[in-house]
Design an enzyme around this catalytic site. Structure first.
Site, PDB file in Angstrom:
ATOM      1  N   ARG A  92       0.856  -1.186   0.000  1.00  0.00           N
ATOM      2  CA  ARG A  92       0.000   0.000   0.000  1.00  0.00           C
ATOM      3  C   ARG A  92       0.891   1.234   0.000  1.00  0.00           C
ATOM      4  O   ARG A  92       1.935   1.262   0.677  1.00  0.00           O
ATOM      5  CB  ARG A  92      -0.888   0.049   1.252  1.00  0.00           C
ATOM      6  CG  ARG A  92      -2.135  -0.780   1.153  1.00  0.00           C
ATOM      7  CD  ARG A  92      -2.948  -0.709   2.427  1.00  0.00           C
ATOM      8  NE  ARG A  92      -3.489   0.614   2.694  1.00  0.00           N
ATOM      9  CZ  ARG A  92      -4.623   1.080   2.198  1.00  0.00           C
ATOM     10  NH1 ARG A  92      -5.356   0.335   1.386  1.00  0.00           N
ATOM     11  NH2 ARG A  92      -5.062   2.287   2.508  1.00  0.00           N
ATOM     12  N   HIS A 110      13.040  -2.672  -1.466  1.00  0.00           N
ATOM     13  CA  HIS A 110      12.479  -2.607  -2.815  1.00  0.00           C
ATOM     14  C   HIS A 110      13.329  -3.470  -3.747  1.00  0.00           C
ATOM     15  O   HIS A 110      14.562  -3.412  -3.689  1.00  0.00           O
ATOM     16  CB  HIS A 110      12.468  -1.160  -3.305  1.00  0.00           C
ATOM     17  CG  HIS A 110      11.822  -0.999  -4.638  1.00  0.00           C
ATOM     18  ND1 HIS A 110      10.464  -1.111  -4.827  1.00  0.00           N
ATOM     19  CD2 HIS A 110      12.352  -0.762  -5.875  1.00  0.00           C
ATOM     20  CE1 HIS A 110      10.181  -0.941  -6.115  1.00  0.00           C
ATOM     21  NE2 HIS A 110      11.309  -0.730  -6.764  1.00  0.00           N
TER      22      HIS A 110
END
Length: 217
Positions: A92, A110
């Site tokens: 999110r 990431h």
């Protein structure tokens, strides 16, 4: 002093598992106080429950806005008095209010070498672009998506016959090493932030495939 962690996750929880393993092995002096998810069936919640850790699901559909959801969960998180809030596959986009609340103690991992291939499906982006290397990045979270100050990066070569699945699997192997390391450095108070630059005090820089070099993983 034990470092209190709160982990936000949306998926199977492989990075959460790597962090918990590092804690159990005595490599990180930390305690996961709460695992929170926006997905009812997230594997991360099951992992937490099996370890006796508080695990909570909050349904975003009950809230009219993303901001409203984030304000609610931030109050839940604050009750745990976390030293660090860890995003481990949390799918999110966070509101500005949430980021402001935990500024300087909010980290993410990431699956690319930031600033390349930000946003979703970073592995697919790298393949479609024809990149020859990609990797994983642990960074502090800022209001600009996947673009906060970088703590550590690990390089993964892209092979000619790679698929999104095969590349993702190799990147995950790096993630499971660099994320616990970054958390350990944070808990040991070795991270110094100077603008966009993060310096790990006493770390060895200049070696590949991971820079700065791993010490414990």
């Amino acid at each position: 002093m034990t470092c209190n962690l709160v982990v936000l996750a949306s998926g199977r929880g492989s990075n959460l598992k790597a962090i918990l393993n590092a804690i159990e092995e005595g490599k990180i002096n930390a305690n996961v106080k709460l695992v929170l998810s926006n997905k009812k069936n997230a594997g991360a919640l099951e992992i937490a429950k099996n370890k006796g850790i508080k695990a909570k699901f909050f349904d975003p559909s009950f809230f009219e806005t993303r901001r409203g959801y984030d304000i609610y969960i931030s109050e839940i998180i604050k009750k745990e008095n976390p030293d660090l809030v860890v995003l481990a596959g949390y799918m999110r986009i966070l509101s500005d209010e949430f980021i402001d609340t935990f500024e300087g103690k909010l980290v993410n991992i990431h699956p690319s070498l930031i600033p390349a291939f930000q946003g979703i499906k970073a592995q697919k982006q790298a393949l479609e672009y024809g990149a020859k290397i990609t990797g994983a990045t642990v960074h502090f979270v800022t209001k600009e998506l996947d673009n906060g100050p970088i703590i550590i990066q690990g390089v993964v070569p892209i092979l000619p016959d790679d698929t999104e699945e095969s590349l993702s699997k190799r990147i995950l192997e790096i993630e499971h090493r660099i994320y616990p390391q970054a958390i350990k450095w944070f808990c040991d108070k070795r991270l110094k932030i100077e603008g966009r630059k993060v310096i790990v005090e006493g770390a060895k820089y200049g070696s590949l495939p991971i820079n700065p070099s791993l010490e414990d993983f």
